[in-house]
Motif scaffolding. Structure first.
Motif, PDB file in Angstrom:
ATOM      1  N   ASP A  41       0.823  -1.213   0.000  1.00 47.50           N
ATOM      2  CA  ASP A  41       0.000   0.000   0.000  1.00 47.50           C
ATOM      3  C   ASP A  41       0.856   1.261   0.000  1.00 47.50           C
ATOM      4  N   HIS A  42       1.872   1.287   0.858  1.00 46.51           N
ATOM      5  CA  HIS A  42       2.753   2.450   0.931  1.00 46.51           C
ATOM      6  C   HIS A  42       3.502   2.637  -0.389  1.00 46.51           C
ATOM      7  N   THR A  43       3.956   1.527  -0.979  1.00 50.37           N
ATOM      8  CA  THR A  43       4.685   1.594  -2.251  1.00 50.37           C
ATOM      9  C   THR A  43       3.781   2.087  -3.369  1.00 50.37           C
ATOM     10  N   THR A  66       2.682 -11.573  -2.798  1.00 49.49           N
ATOM     11  CA  THR A  66       2.656 -11.195  -4.218  1.00 49.49           C
ATOM     12  C   THR A  66       2.615  -9.671  -4.383  1.00 49.49           C
ATOM     13  N   GLY A  67       3.077  -8.972  -3.348  1.00 45.23           N
ATOM     14  CA  GLY A  67       3.080  -7.510  -3.425  1.00 45.23           C
ATOM     15  C   GLY A  67       3.944  -6.980  -4.551  1.00 45.23           C
ATOM     16  N   HIS A  68       5.022  -7.700  -4.864  1.00 47.10           N
ATOM     17  CA  HIS A  68       5.899  -7.248  -5.941  1.00 47.10           C
ATOM     18  C   HIS A  68       5.180  -7.286  -7.291  1.00 47.10           C
ATOM     19  N   VAL A  69       4.255  -8.218  -7.459  1.00 49.20           N
ATOM     20  CA  VAL A  69       3.492  -8.297  -8.706  1.00 49.20           C
ATOM     21  C   VAL A  69       2.564  -7.086  -8.829  1.00 49.20           C
ATOM     22  N   SER A  70       1.972  -6.668  -7.705  1.00 48.59           N
ATOM     23  CA  SER A  70       1.132  -5.467  -7.708  1.00 48.59           C
ATOM     24  C   SER A  70       1.941  -4.232  -8.086  1.00 48.59           C
ATOM     25  N   VAL A  71       3.156  -4.149  -7.556  1.00 50.94           N
ATOM     26  CA  VAL A  71       4.038  -3.023  -7.895  1.00 50.94           C
ATOM     27  C   VAL A  71       4.372  -3.051  -9.385  1.00 50.94           C
TER      28      VAL A  71
END
Length: 218
Positions: A41-43, A66-71
């Motif tokens: 969320d912060h990214t 999988t936060g890197h995929v969202s980024v």
């Protein structure tokens, strides 16, 4: 290639120890670190606000799964706020085959495995920024060219518009428009009969084991 002093990174890593290590190695290498985040969320907030105009590389871990995929999706499919070709480098202790494929298909620039060294991080950053691969923008994929190897003697298939000009090898089925207009080639699936047979208007068939049926009456 940008001078080292002009490289500015966003470090988006959930694990505090890994984040401190990456920040320390970047600064020892002369790179700038303008922001640190620890969750998706912060990214993503930085990305939506267009803050990436201040950065030229993102270094992130999986950000909880999988936060890197969202980024990656936010960067690669952005509409004008940030460069879609912005280098994104993934860092993790252990990548599975499925995770590497998912990251590649989301458009990641490079992946690194912990433990990191100053040299390995330097090489990844300098390559991602200074030797970027062609950026591919297709209906289902946006990111660096996923083709890493050039196979000697490869003759196709070729699926990209520029392949006929940039990657065509002798004997390739890909031809340029000028060739298509000036040459008429026989269909590839039709074999020509021997010259002698063509002169008599029929093809001669010679016996061989290739056409044996195993029956004495045939």
């Amino acid at each position: 290639m940008l001078p080292t002093s002009e490289v500015s990174a966003l470090v988006a890593i959930e694990n505090a120890t890994t984040r401190r290590l990456v920040v320390s190695l970047l600064r020892e290498s002369g790179y700038g670190v303008l922001a640190e985040t620890k969750d998706p969320d912060h990214t993503l907030l930085y990305l939506r606000r267009g803050e990436m105009a201040k950065f030229n590389v993102i270094i992130c871990d999986r950000l909880g799964g999988t936060g890197h995929v969202s980024v990656l999706n936010s960067v690669r499919w952005s509409e004008g706020l940030i460069p879609q070709s912005l280098p994104v480098i993934g860092v993790d202790g252990q990548w599975t085959a499925d995770e590497l494929i998912a990251a590649r298909d989301a458009g990641i620039s490079a992946t690194l495995t912990l433990p990191l060294t100053k040299r390995s991080l330097q090489m990844a950053v300098s390559t991602a920024i200074g030797k970027q691969k062609s950026f591919i923008a297709a209906p289902t994929f946006r990111g660096p060219d996923r083709r890493a190897a050039v196979i000697s003697g490869y003759k196709g298939p070729f699926r990209r518009a520029d392949d006929a000009l940039t990657r065509r090898l002798p004997g390739s089925p890909v031809i340029t428009q000028s060739q298509a207009a000036g040459e008429k080639k026989d269909p590839p699936h039709e074999a020509k009969p021997p010259a002698a047979a063509r002169e008599h208007g029929k093809a001669e068939i010679e016996w061989s084991m290739a056409i044996a049926t195993g029956r004495d009456d045939i």
